[in-house]
Design an enzyme around this catalytic site. Structure first.
Site, PDB file in Angstrom:
ATOM      1  N   HIS A 160      -3.366  -0.494 -16.672  1.00  0.00           N
ATOM      2  CA  HIS A 160      -4.114  -0.071 -15.516  1.00  0.00           C
ATOM      3  C   HIS A 160      -4.035   1.292 -15.460  1.00  0.00           C
ATOM      4  CE1 HIS A 160      -3.416  -4.338 -14.052  1.00  0.00           C
ATOM      5  NE2 HIS A 160      -4.346  -4.039 -13.166  1.00  0.00           N
ATOM      6  N   LYS A 164      -1.118   3.192 -10.625  1.00  0.00           N
ATOM      7  CA  LYS A 164      -0.469   1.850 -10.281  1.00  0.00           C
ATOM      8  C   LYS A 164       0.972   2.404 -10.238  1.00  0.00           C
ATOM      9  CE  LYS A 164      -0.812  -2.825 -10.951  1.00  0.00           C
ATOM     10  NZ  LYS A 164      -1.028  -3.207  -9.562  1.00  0.00           N
TER      11      LYS A 164
HETATM   12  N1  LIG Z   1      -4.925  -8.641  -5.480  1.00  0.00           N
HETATM   13  C1  LIG Z   1      -6.031  -7.974  -6.101  1.00  0.00           C
HETATM   14  O1  LIG Z   1      -7.089  -8.426  -6.465  1.00  0.00           O
HETATM   15  C2  LIG Z   1      -5.807  -6.354  -6.088  1.00  0.00           C
HETATM   16  C3  LIG Z   1      -4.826  -6.139  -5.678  1.00  0.00           C
HETATM   17  N2  LIG Z   1      -4.694  -4.616  -5.608  1.00  0.00           N
HETATM   18  C4  LIG Z   1      -3.180  -4.181  -5.294  1.00  0.00           C
HETATM   19  O2  LIG Z   1      -3.547  -3.725  -3.876  1.00  0.00           O
HETATM   20  C5  LIG Z   1      -2.713  -2.566  -3.566  1.00  0.00           C
HETATM   21  C6  LIG Z   1      -3.562  -1.207  -3.049  1.00  0.00           C
HETATM   22  O3  LIG Z   1      -3.953  -0.927  -4.235  1.00  0.00           O
HETATM   23  P1  LIG Z   1      -4.919   0.660  -4.257  1.00  0.00           P
HETATM   24  O4  LIG Z   1      -5.897   0.462  -3.222  1.00  0.00           O
HETATM   25  O5  LIG Z   1      -5.404   0.839  -5.552  1.00  0.00           O
HETATM   26  O6  LIG Z   1      -3.955   1.714  -3.586  1.00  0.00           O
HETATM   27  P2  LIG Z   1      -4.138   2.774  -2.835  1.00  0.00           P
HETATM   28  O7  LIG Z   1      -2.634   3.681  -2.796  1.00  0.00           O
HETATM   29  O8  LIG Z   1      -5.410   3.618  -3.266  1.00  0.00           O
HETATM   30  O9  LIG Z   1      -4.231   2.309  -1.483  1.00  0.00           O
HETATM   31  C7  LIG Z   1      -3.272   1.742  -0.461  1.00  0.00           C
HETATM   32  C8  LIG Z   1      -3.558   2.303   0.878  1.00  0.00           C
HETATM   33  O10 LIG Z   1      -2.711   1.464   1.869  1.00  0.00           O
HETATM   34  C9  LIG Z   1      -1.864   2.454   2.573  1.00  0.00           C
HETATM   35  N3  LIG Z   1      -0.567   1.831   2.994  1.00  0.00           N
HETATM   36  C10 LIG Z   1       0.303   1.386   2.243  1.00  0.00           C
HETATM   37  N4  LIG Z   1       1.296   1.056   3.051  1.00  0.00           N
HETATM   38  C11 LIG Z   1       0.790   1.207   4.542  1.00  0.00           C
HETATM   39  C12 LIG Z   1       1.350   0.559   5.653  1.00  0.00           C
HETATM   40  N5  LIG Z   1       2.727   0.249   5.721  1.00  0.00           N
HETATM   41  N6  LIG Z   1       0.497   0.907   6.671  1.00  0.00           N
HETATM   42  C13 LIG Z   1      -0.730   1.145   6.542  1.00  0.00           C
HETATM   43  N7  LIG Z   1      -1.252   1.856   5.403  1.00  0.00           N
HETATM   44  C14 LIG Z   1      -0.567   1.560   4.220  1.00  0.00           C
HETATM   45  C15 LIG Z   1      -1.985   3.499   1.733  1.00  0.00           C
HETATM   46  O11 LIG Z   1      -1.539   4.847   2.427  1.00  0.00           O
HETATM   47  P3  LIG Z   1      -0.413   5.952   1.976  1.00  0.00           P
HETATM   48  O12 LIG Z   1      -1.152   6.543   0.927  1.00  0.00           O
HETATM   49  O13 LIG Z   1      -0.266   6.852   3.001  1.00  0.00           O
HETATM   50  O14 LIG Z   1       0.625   5.220   1.318  1.00  0.00           O
HETATM   51  C16 LIG Z   1      -3.093   3.664   0.985  1.00  0.00           C
HETATM   52  O15 LIG Z   1      -4.168   4.491   1.730  1.00  0.00           O
HETATM   53  C17 LIG Z   1      -1.768  -2.484  -4.859  1.00  0.00           C
HETATM   54  O16 LIG Z   1      -0.655  -3.219  -4.402  1.00  0.00           O
HETATM   55  C18 LIG Z   1      -2.569  -3.071  -5.934  1.00  0.00           C
HETATM   56  O17 LIG Z   1      -1.929  -3.676  -7.142  1.00  0.00           O
HETATM   57  C19 LIG Z   1      -5.450  -3.625  -6.198  1.00  0.00           C
HETATM   58  C20 LIG Z   1      -6.876  -4.150  -6.583  1.00  0.00           C
HETATM   59  C21 LIG Z   1      -6.925  -5.676  -6.764  1.00  0.00           C
HETATM   60  O1  LIG Z   2      -3.223  -1.778  -8.781  1.00  0.00           O
HETATM   61  C1  LIG Z   2      -4.542  -2.035  -9.227  1.00  0.00           C
HETATM   62  O2  LIG Z   2      -5.324  -1.364  -9.147  1.00  0.00           O
HETATM   63  C2  LIG Z   2      -4.813  -3.640  -9.319  1.00  0.00           C
HETATM   64  N1  LIG Z   2      -3.738  -4.392  -8.923  1.00  0.00           N
HETATM   65  C3  LIG Z   2      -3.856  -5.757  -9.265  1.00  0.00           C
HETATM   66  C4  LIG Z   2      -2.602  -6.355 -10.139  1.00  0.00           C
HETATM   67  O3  LIG Z   2      -1.507  -5.657  -9.969  1.00  0.00           O
HETATM   68  O4  LIG Z   2      -2.910  -7.102 -10.957  1.00  0.00           O
HETATM   69  C5  LIG Z   2      -5.304  -6.231  -9.615  1.00  0.00           C
HETATM   70  C6  LIG Z   2      -6.005  -5.661 -10.367  1.00  0.00           C
HETATM   71  O5  LIG Z   2      -5.769  -5.680 -11.791  1.00  0.00           O
HETATM   72  C7  LIG Z   2      -5.887  -4.126 -10.062  1.00  0.00           C
END
Ligand SMILES: NC(=O)C1=CN([C@@H]2O[C@H](COP(=O)(O)OP(=O)(O)OC[C@H]3O[C@@H](n4cnc5c(N)ncnc54)[C@H](OP(=O)(O)O)[C@@H]3O)[C@@H](O)[C@H]2O)C=CC1
Ligand SMILES: O=C(O)C1=N[C@H](C(=O)O)C[C@H](O)C1
Length: 274
Positions: A160, A164
Site C-alpha cells: 500500500h 497507510k
Molecule cells: N474497507 C475498504 O474497502 C477500505 C478501507 N480503507 C480504510 O479506511 C480508513 C481511511 O482510509 P483513508 O481514506 O485512506 O485515510 P485518510 O487518512 O485519508 O482519511 C481518514 C479521514 O478520517 C478522519 N477521521 C479519523 N478519525 C476521525 C474521527 N474520530 N472523527 C472524524 N473524522 C475522523 C481523518 O481526519 P484526521 O486527518 O484529522 O485524522 C481523515 O480526514 C483506513 O482505515 C483504511 O485502511 C481504505 C480504503 C478501502
Molecule cells: O488504507 C488503504 O488505502 C486501504 N485499506 C484497506 C486495507 O487495509 O486493506 C483496503 C484497501 O486495500 C486500501
C-alpha cells in the site's frame, strides 16, 4: 422500502476515501449526500464538501457534529479510524440507521464494541468493500481447502501507499481469515505476522504475512500457495479507490431494509457460504 434517494452521511469527509465517496454519491442514482463530517478542530470544518472533493460547490458544509448529522439521515459511510468508527457505531445505533464501516486496524476489543452497536444499527463492516477482493476471498478459501497443509504453505503479501497507518492491511487479514476457514484453523493461533533474524524453518500449517509500504500504491494483494516445485498465486490489484466507494454505497442500499445486525460484504454480494 422508500423510493426516495437514500440520505447518506460521509464521516472523514476530507480523507482519501471521504472525497472519493462524495464524488461517487454525486454520480450514483438512489443516494444523496445529506451531511459531511470531520473531527472537531479539523481545518476542513466549514468548507464545502463538493469543493474539497473536486466536484465544485454542492452546498454541503463540512461539520463536526455527527449526532445532529445522523438524526435525519438513513446511512453513514465511514472510512476513518478505529476510535472514530466505534463512536460512529454508537451514534448510528442511537439513530437506528445503517452504518457502513470500511475502517481497518480495529482490535478485537474495538470489533466487540462495534458488534454491540449492531444490536440496534444495521452495520456492514469489511476490510475491503470491492467486488474483486470479496470474490478472491471465496477462491482463497476453496484453494486452501483443496491444497493439503502438509504440502502447501500459505503466504499473504500486500503493498500500500506510504501514508497507510495499519499493518497487515484489513484485506490481508480478510484473505488470511478465508484461508484459515478453508483449512478449518484459527487464524490468530496460526498466523506469523513478522519475521526477523534467525527465525528457524517455517512451521507447517501457519499462514505468513508480509507488508510493503511506498509511494501511491492503492492496494496490491497476493495469496501464495507454495508447494514443492510449484506455486499457485491468487491476486488482486486496485487501481482506483472508487471500487471501495462503490462497494460501500452498494452496502448501504442493501442494508436499508435489513434488520439490525452485523453484516459483511460477502452478505451484500451474495457470496456468503452460511
Ligand atoms: N474497507 C475498504 O474497502 C477500505 C478501507 N480503507 C480504510 O479506511 C480508513 C481511511 O482510509 P483513508 O481514506 O485512506 O485515510 P485518510 O487518512 O485519508 O482519511 C481518514 C479521514 O478520517 C478522519 N477521521 C479519523 N478519525 C476521525 C474521527 N474520530 N472523527 C472524524 N473524522 C475522523 C481523518 O481526519 P484526521 O486527518 O484529522 O485524522 C481523515 O480526514 C483506513 O482505515 C483504511 O485502511 C481504505 C480504503 C478501502
Ligand atoms: O488504507 C488503504 O488505502 C486501504 N485499506 C484497506 C486495507 O487495509 O486493506 C483496503 C484497501 O486495500 C486500501
Amino acid at each position: 422500502m422508500s423510493d426516495a434517494a437514500m440520505k447518506l452521511v460521509v464521516v472523514g469527509a476530507a480523507g482519501r476515501m471521504g472525497q472519493t465517496l462524495i464524488r461517487l454519491i454525486h454520480s450514483i442514482e438512489g443516494v444523496t449526500l445529506h451531511a459531511a463530517i470531520e473531527r472537531p478542530g479539523s481545518p476542513f470544518i466549514g468548507k464545502d464538501a463538493g469543493e474539497i472533493s473536486g466536484l465544485g460547490a454542492n452546498g454541503i458544509i463540512i461539520g463536526d457534529d455527527p449526532l445532529a448529522a445522523f438524526l435525519h439521515a438513513e446511512g453513514v459511510l465511514d472510512f476513518t479510524s478505529p476510535a472514530g468508527s466505534i463512536e460512529f457505531a454508537g451514534l448510528a445505533a442511537q439513530a437506528r440507521i445503517v452504518h457502513v464501516v470500511g475502517t481497518t486496524g480495529c482490535s478485537q476489543e474495538d470489533d466487540t464494541k462495534i458488534a454491540a452497536a449492531a444490536r440496534h444499527a444495521r452495520i456492514v463492516k469489511s476490510g475491503n468493500m470491492s467486488l474483486g477482493v470479496n470474490l478472491l476471498s471465496v477462491l482463497v478459501q476453496q484453494a486452501a481447502q483443496a491444497l493439503d497443509a502438509a504440502d502447501w504453505d500459505i503466504e499473504i503479501l500486500e503493498m500500500h501507499h506510504k501514508r497507510k497507518v495499519d499493518a497487515p492491511s484489513g484485506t490481508a487479514l480478510l484473505l488470511g481469515d478465508a484461508a484459515a476457514k478453508g483449512r478449518n484453523i484459527d487464524l490468530a493461533a496460526k498466523s506469523v505476522r513478522v519475521r526477523d533474524g534467525h527465525t528457524g524453518a517455517r512451521e507447517a500449517g501457519t499462514i505468513g504475512f508480509a507488508t510493503l509500504r511506498g509511494g501511491s500504491v492503492i492496494g496490491e494483494h497476493s495469496v501464495l500457495f507454495a508447494g514443492e516445485g510449484e506455486t499457485v498465486t491468487l491476486s488482486h490489484s486496485a487501481t482506483d479507490r472508487s471500487i471501495f466507494a462503490r462497494g460501500a454505497i452498494k452496502a448501504a442500499l442493501w442494508a436499508r431494509d435489513k434488520k439490525p445486525g452485523l453484516y459483511s460484504m460477502l452478505d451484500v454480494l451474495g457470496l456468503s457460504s452460511h
